[in-house]
Design an enzyme around this catalytic site. Sequence first.
Site, PDB file in Angstrom:
ATOM      1  N   ASP A 204       0.853  -1.178   0.000  1.00 36.13           N
ATOM      2  CA  ASP A 204       0.000   0.000   0.000  1.00 36.13           C
ATOM      3  C   ASP A 204       0.895   1.236   0.000  1.00 36.13           C
ATOM      4  O   ASP A 204       2.118   1.127  -0.065  1.00 36.13           O
ATOM      5  CB  ASP A 204      -0.954   0.005   1.199  1.00 36.13           C
ATOM      6  CG  ASP A 204      -2.331   0.552   0.832  1.00 36.13           C
ATOM      7  OD1 ASP A 204      -2.412   1.741   0.458  1.00 36.13           O
ATOM      8  OD2 ASP A 204      -3.324  -0.206   0.897  1.00 36.13           O
TER       9      ASP A 204
ATOM     10  N   HIS B 136      -2.886   3.202  -4.675  1.00 38.01           N
ATOM     11  CA  HIS B 136      -2.264   2.767  -3.414  1.00 38.01           C
ATOM     12  C   HIS B 136      -0.838   2.270  -3.651  1.00 38.01           C
ATOM     13  O   HIS B 136      -0.435   1.226  -3.120  1.00 38.01           O
ATOM     14  CB  HIS B 136      -3.114   1.671  -2.752  1.00 38.01           C
ATOM     15  CG  HIS B 136      -4.377   2.195  -2.121  1.00 38.01           C
ATOM     16  ND1 HIS B 136      -4.364   3.051  -1.045  1.00 38.01           N
ATOM     17  CD2 HIS B 136      -5.680   1.991  -2.424  1.00 38.01           C
ATOM     18  CE1 HIS B 136      -5.615   3.344  -0.705  1.00 38.01           C
ATOM     19  NE2 HIS B 136      -6.429   2.724  -1.539  1.00 38.01           N
TER      20      HIS B 136
ATOM     21  N   GLU C 271      -9.766   2.761  -5.205  1.00 39.17           N
ATOM     22  CA  GLU C 271      -9.370   4.112  -4.803  1.00 39.17           C
ATOM     23  C   GLU C 271      -8.173   4.620  -5.606  1.00 39.17           C
ATOM     24  O   GLU C 271      -7.148   5.007  -5.040  1.00 39.17           O
ATOM     25  CB  GLU C 271      -9.074   4.129  -3.298  1.00 39.17           C
ATOM     26  CG  GLU C 271     -10.300   3.795  -2.461  1.00 39.17           C
ATOM     27  CD  GLU C 271     -10.045   3.798  -0.975  1.00 39.17           C
ATOM     28  OE1 GLU C 271     -10.984   4.100  -0.213  1.00 39.17           O
ATOM     29  OE2 GLU C 271      -8.911   3.482  -0.565  1.00 39.17           O
TER      30      GLU C 271
END
Length: 544
Positions: A177, A248, A318
Amino acid sequence: MTLADLIPAPATAHPTDDTFVLDTSTVIEAAPGTERTARWLRSTLGAATALPLAPGADGPAIRLRIAPAELGGVPEAHRLRIDAEAVTLTGADAAGVFWAAQTLRQLLGPDAFRRAPLDPDRRWTLPGAVVEDAPRFGWRGMMLDVARHFRPKDDVLRQLDLLAAHKLNVFHFHLTDDQGWRIEIKRHPKLTETASWRPRTKYGHRASPLWEDRPHGGFYTQDDIREIVAYARERHIRVVPEVDIPGHSQAAIAAYPELGNTDVVDTAALGVWDTWGITPNVLAPTDAVLRFYEGVLEEILELFPPDTSPFVHIGGDECPKDQWRQSPAAQARIKELGLADEDELQSWFIRHFDGWLSGRGRRLIGWDEILEGGLAPGAAVSSWRGYAGGIAAARAGHDVVMCPEQQVYLDHRQHGGEDEPVPIGYVRTLEDVYRFDPVPPQLTEAEARHVLGTQANAWTEVMETRQRLDYQVFPRLLAFAEVAWSALPPAAERDFADFERRMTAHLARLDALGVDYRPPSGPHPWQRRPGVLGRPIEGAPPNV
């Protein structure tokens, strides 16, 4: 402990008048294919009871056998029969035998969950019984985020033991991440030299003024990963490794700046991210980036073999598109590929790795954002933003794992009280989790067959220690395990009072395992985090 205290609740459980005594004369008779369960019984029950449980066939025995025809050929189905002469664990397959052993351990009582005997001279007895059981879902999982806060290898092994004890069979391993890269990739050493450490960490929600002003990090060597995978295999747990693409990814870009959108951002100035949320720094849509991650995944596939890891998770969630909109190189790529927009550019990433993984005998799974711009043909979906993504995917003929944040994100708070540590999200009580149903009523019977199962997710931004992780996960994971395993009535008709009674008995087992669960009466003083800002959301979560 009695048959009435089992978690998850079995399909049928009938007591008999017999009693089986477990003592130094008890042997384990293991038929072919049951060797893993025999090893587990010796190492785990042997340690707790101080009994040898030697191999053998004569005298009082724990007999392990595989007989699929007897159990209708249902994967993981099993029967546990206890009489005066023997304990017989019969599975439709090897996993079924192992789950029968978990039931056996529960019936021995909380002390069977310890690592050494409290009384070496204790007389261990089992009540006569016939228990028959099979799981509702084949995918019963938990996701652990080790990127935001690293968990040492021994904590991961312990987590696998806790999953196995509750008949959960999928471990989703979130390894990369923005805040850290946690797996050694030999051809790209900076991923661990640089990307696995950050200089400081936000303490609490990202709006908190508090910082942990010391470096945080760590990673698993390739041998660590091989050990974790082997440990999971012994417990019939599949491992789903996750490498986030294309969002990410700031930690990877910090290590290798050429992975980012260098024509709009000074990627050489980026570091591993030290706070929470969604960073705008995403991978560039270049052939060089594809080759880089193909190299990463080649090593991943070697470490996670197909028998344990048929699925590979590539994230896909995201991913802000702002840098791609501003990047001349990204816009040229969209034009070159004949794509409509940036959503289709993300889909191009996903489709590439779907084909790449399929060509190597694996399946891609990603968060439900991978639906945007068109879903890759063989991809499965982790439906996290609610049910909607999973419903859309199932209706389109794609497999789905249901893990809606409003229901089974275990980082969300358990109570509305002021003492809850770093309260995040909606209140999700034990009862809320128990009344979760992974199959939404909007799906037809044929569409519902695409629901592979369900998993609970534990994101660790505000779980900086093993104790904090335990507090957020337990005892709610017990309710989730029963939802994933047992054939329960519709949500409103479930007997939560009975589950709560069984859970109260089960807490003694968690005590023996050293689990720092949230007490039903509220957090212990040492579990609180006064003054650390969270992000509580009031009211009932939307059913979306």
